[in-house]
Design an enzyme around this catalytic site. Structure first.
Site, short mmCIF file in Angstrom:
data_model
loop_
_atom_site.label_atom_id
_atom_site.label_comp_id
_atom_site.label_asym_id
_atom_site.label_seq_id
_atom_site.Cartn_x
_atom_site.Cartn_y
_atom_site.Cartn_z
N SER A 191 0.82 -1.20 0.00
CA SER A 191 0.00 0.00 0.00
C SER A 191 0.86 1.27 0.00
O SER A 191 1.56 1.50 -0.97
CB SER A 191 -0.94 -0.07 1.20
OG SER A 191 -1.97 0.83 1.05
N HIS A 393 -7.61 -5.60 0.37
CA HIS A 393 -6.43 -4.83 0.75
C HIS A 393 -5.72 -5.44 1.96
O HIS A 393 -4.50 -5.52 1.99
CB HIS A 393 -6.86 -3.40 1.06
CG HIS A 393 -5.76 -2.40 0.93
ND1 HIS A 393 -5.24 -2.02 -0.29
CD2 HIS A 393 -5.06 -1.72 1.87
CE1 HIS A 393 -4.28 -1.13 -0.10
NE2 HIS A 393 -4.14 -0.94 1.19
#
Ligand SMILES: *[C@@H]1O[C@H](CO)[C@@H](O)[C@H](O)[C@H]1NC(C)=O
Ligand SMILES: *[C@@H]1O[C@H](CO)[C@@H](O)[C@H](O)[C@H]1NC(C)=O
Ligand SMILES: *[C@@H]1O[C@H](CO)[C@@H](O)[C@H](O)[C@H]1NC(C)=O
Length: 420
Positions: A191, A393
């Site tokens: 990320s 995620h």
């Protein structure tokens, strides 16, 4: 754990407030946390803060804590597993790997699942010299050669500076400290750990020569299609230069707060009164039984690890503008800094190093369309699409099967490169 990333960050912001609200606490009476604080029955107490080094050492691995000074005077805390005690390979060639966490996260995120599953341990046992970075401003990197974290100027940075200065310093320091004459490292980011890589490698292209392979988990650069509801909701307000964003800018976000950290560290303990709150939060974040709950107490104890509010504003600016570009200071200051009224795009076309993009269909931060749009501009990249349609995620960090679907394939690519 950086799945944790934004979503958990924002969940945690809301957590303390939400705990008193009906949705989360149907079965739980209204709670006065400060009363619980010194109540032994509630098990909320100030424990000695364990560091990543302590957690690594607890599993029997050699562990080091380094303080690295950046060109602009920040001092970042970086951890290292120099070799594997199982291999006793301290005298062998050990290729350097740097792993970098996501927003509001820290080095602990990588080791929560223990030696059988977590990437740093698997890398060490595969013969690598493993470095775990911490970006300026998080719990391990609130330090500067001349500026106190209490001073507002300390917090005037975004992920741009984490890439441009911190990651660059970590790469050079790790290569030098490894001492085996290596010229390049392998890199892994999750990320924000990918965003900082793109920023550094595009603006300081000479660093591409110091990269063997780079692995981007849930890559975030272009953010046009990201679906995260909170980001989409606050973006129109905070993603532009206005009184709201100015009010929010240049501050520490979620300061390291012993009380909150103790609370979070206890929240997920199996015998703890507030365990239902933990389960509720975790269930909201992860559909199905996909997350390793055993890793949660340590996860809560170490997150959120803090950042500058500018890191969030910078992401919101990207989401609003549709560009992957530098921080927007407003037309006047932009003109001074960039010689143009709008910030310049990061020239990702100039990232010549070998970049592997690991992405999935169910990621509300890194949308497939955005990853593909980025991939079109990267000259030397390979796409790795996660087969599991539910992979999100957070799964890049905490999925119970992260070893099989992510860590082992990544390590194979690195070993192949180094002919190990
Ligand atoms: C700050 O950096 C100095 C110099 O490297 C180090 O000795 C000290 O322990 C660091 N302090 C914190 C709080 O990390
Ligand atoms: C879950 O995390 C715990 C704690 O770190 C670890 O011991 C265990 O091996 C993990 N389990 C799975 C299935 O990943
Ligand atoms: C990308 O690299 C080329 C060739 O070195 C250079 O001319 C160009 O200015 C770079 N692009 C940007 C936007 O920095």
């Amino acid at each position: 754990m950086q799945n944790y990333l934004l979503s958990l960050t924002f969940t945690l912001i809301g957590l303390v407030a939400a705990i008193n609200c009906a949705a989360v606490s149907a079965a739980i009476p209204k709670i006065d946390f400060y009363k619980l604080y010194d109540n032994p029955e509630a098990h909320i107490s100030l424990k000695d803060r364990r560091t990543t080094r302590d957690r690594i050492a607890a599993h029997g691995y050699p562990a080091e804590h380094h303080h690295i000074v950046t060109e602009d005077g920040y001092i970042v805390g970086v951890f290292r597993i120099p070799y594997s005690h199982k291999l006793q390979n301290q005298d062998k060639i050990r290729p350097v790997v740097l792993v970098q966490h996501g927003l509001t996260s820290c080095s602990d995120a990588w080791i929560l699942q223990g030696p059988d599953d977590s990437l740093p341990f698997l890398l060490a046992d595969a013969g690598f010299d493993v470095w775990l970075g911490n970006g300026r401003g998080n719990t391990y990197s609130r330090n500067h050669t001349s500026r106190s974290p209490q001073h507002p100027y300390f917090w005037r940075f975004s992920w741009h500076e984490i890439g441009y200065f911190d990651i660059a310093a970590m790469i050079d320091y790790a290569l030098k400290t490894n001492g085996q004459g290596q010229k390049a490292i392998h890199y892994v980011g999750h990320s924000q750990g990918t965003t900082v890589f793109f920023a550094l490698m595009s603006l300081r292209p000479e660093y591409n020569a110091k990269i063997k392979t780079a692995h981007m988990f849930a890559p975030i650069a272009i953010m046009t299609h990201m679906e995260n509801k909170l980001v989409r909701t606050v973006g129109p307000y905070l993603g532009h230069r206005n009184e709201y964003s100015l009010f929010f800018a240049d501050q520490e976000f979620v300061p390291s707060n012993d009380f909150l950290l103790s609370l979070f560290s206890n929240l997920c303990e199996p015998d703890y009164k507030l365990r239902p709150v933990c389960e509720n939060v975790v269930q909201k974040l992860y559909a199905g039984n996909r997350v390793n709950m055993t890793a949660m107490p340590d996860g809560m104890a170490t997150h959120p690890a803090g950042c500058s509010t500018n890191q969030m504003l910078h992401y919101l600016q990207e989401q609003q503008s549709g560009h992957f570009r530098q921080y927007d200071y407003g037309p006047k200051k932009n003109q001074e800094i960039y010689q143009s009224a709008v910030p310049p795009d990061y020239p990702v076309e100039n990232i010549s190093s070998e970049v592997h993009l690991w992405y999935s269909d169910n990621d509300d931060m890194a949308a497939v369309e955005d990853v593909l749009a980025l991939s079109d501009r990267l000259p030397n990249m390979e796409l790795h699409h996660m087969e599991d349609p539910l992979w999100d995620h957070g799964d890049f960090a905490l999925n119970q099967e992260v070893r099989k679907y992510l860590n082992e394939p990544v390590i194979e690519i690195m070993k192949k490169f180094d002919q190990m």
